[in-house]
Design a protein around this motif. Structure first.
Motif, short mmCIF file in Angstrom:
data_model
loop_
_atom_site.label_atom_id
_atom_site.label_comp_id
_atom_site.label_asym_id
_atom_site.label_seq_id
_atom_site.Cartn_x
_atom_site.Cartn_y
_atom_site.Cartn_z
N LEU A 168 0.83 -1.20 0.00
CA LEU A 168 0.00 0.00 0.00
C LEU A 168 0.87 1.25 0.00
O LEU A 168 1.87 1.33 0.69
CB LEU A 168 -0.91 0.00 1.23
CG LEU A 168 -1.88 -1.17 1.32
CD1 LEU A 168 -2.77 -1.01 2.53
CD2 LEU A 168 -2.70 -1.27 0.06
N THR A 169 0.48 2.21 -0.82
CA THR A 169 1.25 3.45 -0.88
C THR A 169 0.44 4.66 -0.42
O THR A 169 1.00 5.68 -0.08
CB THR A 169 1.74 3.73 -2.31
OG1 THR A 169 0.61 3.74 -3.17
CG2 THR A 169 2.70 2.65 -2.76
N GLU A 170 -0.89 4.52 -0.43
CA GLU A 170 -1.72 5.67 -0.09
C GLU A 170 -3.01 5.21 0.54
O GLU A 170 -3.49 4.11 0.27
CB GLU A 170 -2.10 6.44 -1.36
CG GLU A 170 -1.21 7.60 -1.68
CD GLU A 170 -1.70 8.27 -2.95
OE1 GLU A 170 -2.73 8.97 -2.87
OE2 GLU A 170 -1.07 8.08 -4.00
N ALA A 171 -3.61 6.07 1.34
CA ALA A 171 -4.90 5.76 1.91
C ALA A 171 -5.67 7.04 2.16
O ALA A 171 -5.07 8.08 2.44
CB ALA A 171 -4.74 4.98 3.21
N SER A 172 -6.97 6.98 2.06
CA SER A 172 -7.78 8.13 2.47
C SER A 172 -8.85 7.64 3.44
O SER A 172 -9.28 6.49 3.37
CB SER A 172 -8.44 8.79 1.26
OG SER A 172 -9.53 8.03 0.80
#
Lengths: 240, 240
Positions: A168-172
């Motif tokens: 995973l590189t990003e999350a919101s």
DNA sequence: TAGTGGTCTAGACCACTTT
DNA sequence: AAGTGGTCTAGACCACTAT
């Protein structure tokens, strides 16, 4: 990478508890000698540990293992099972649904799939000491995670599985307070409707969006906590 | 500090928009020459900007202004007034209470005050385009912030004032979903009870706890959002 | 091939804390 | 006074990217 070797060595001392809070850490000069590197290289290892909040450095005094409270940031990606186990409580999960469904138009767009494409869908209720604390309603990108439906999610959570197979590189996140739907009420074994904390979480890898999860928690049984410290960098950072 | 001088110079280019997303940033060697410093010093400036997410560096290619989406972290300390203005909406505040009261035993302990000591107390409703979106119920340490009651909180929020007079070093959050009390319902101008997102926030400075705020938001009018990216450091970091 | 960032060295001076 | 971290220098070699 010599500096990383030093970091790993120090990680182990701290993680294992061999060095408790406030325990002094070898100085830059000592480490340089021990590991046969220049002082600048030893310094980098200590500096990065300091940036990560694992040690605290004071000019003139030395470097020390950081007090635990200053270690964690708010709302790092959480795994409900880990949290429950951390509290020394029993965790178990019930898989309510595990299927493929036609993606809604908005979701298909987000996942960069053609309209009408099928996506993986799971609904899992998580229990803490036998009481339902979260229902996890999740859609997963079948291109990036082809084997999602074959997993046994009573053994490990979808979150654990996704972390393993995709970096995973990003999350919101979006957090709101809602009343549960009738279906959610059933999944949560709630006798009466009550305010629920609902977290929508989307995660990305470099190749695109991996998953969307809607996590619904009964307000009476769940509370989201966090702690943060401010380091120099954050203070200097302009607001933008 | 030479490296900080370089950083500030680059901040201005990025913040002002002179250098948009993906615009190339001078290389380490160029900066070293421009600012008459060694390459290691120029490198440090670029490295810190990279750690902060403002630029992206690629070996062999160069350094570039980061795309905006990778800039912000989740749940940095927020100021409701700034958020509303960011959305280009109107903000105004109504001071419901501004007084000194006897601290409850638990609060007195937290603030390191004797039992029965008085603390500042304020209740303020925040409006977005005329609609109540938050009631802020706050207790403040009178030792660390003696002039709290003299402020005009319709002009600037307590959060803004506290940030000015005390350098915050730590904060904790608790988020839950609740039904509002009757009094909160009045302050929020809610005709009917509805689920509310309630955030308890405590802030510390080096000398001790400064303030406790309970922020209550109607679920239908407020949503808490956040975005985070994972950098190398976070990935290497052991879970502890 | 030229330029870039990533790592490393062996020095140096300074401000600070501890003893 | 001795030791510590904070900053800085002037080199070096490497792996990688762009052309």
């Amino acid at each position: 990478m010599k500096y990383d070797h030093i970091k790993q060595s120090l990680y182990r001392k701290i993680e294992s508890g061999e060095w408790p809070e406030h325990h002094p850490v070898s100085s830059e000069n000592k480490l340089a000698e021990e590991f046969s590197v220049s002082r600048m290289t030893a310094r980098r290892a200590l500096q990065e540990l300091s940036d990560e909040g694992l040690v605290v450095r004071t000019r003139g005094a030395g470097t020390f293992v950081a007090p635990l409270k200053s270690q964690s940031a708010l709302l790092t990606i959480r795994n409900i099972a880990d949290e429950i186990r951390l509290r020394k409580h029993r965790h178990h999960a019930v898989v309510q649904l595990l299927e493929d469904v036609v993606a809604e138009p908005g979701l298909a767009t987000l996942l960069q799939l053609p309209q009408g494409a099928r996506v993986w869908h799971s609904v899992i209720t998580h229990f803490e000491n036998g009481q339902a604390v979260q229902v996890e309603d999740r859609y997963v990108n079948p291109v990036l995670v082809p084997d999602y439906l074959k997993q046994d999610f009573t053994a490990h959570t979808p979150h654990e599985y996704l972390c393993e197979v995709t970096p995973l590189t990003e999350a919101s996140h979006q957090i709101e307070a809602v009343l549960p739907s009738k279906q959610q009420q059933i999944w949560l074994e709630l006798a009466m409707p009550e305010p629920c904390l609902q977290i929508q979480r989307r995660t990305w890898t470099r190749e695109g969006m991996v998953s969307q999860a809607v996590l619904t928690h009964p307000g009476s049984r769940f509370r989201l906590g966090g702690h943060m410290t401010f380091n120099k960098k954050q203070q200097n950072k302009p607001s933008l």
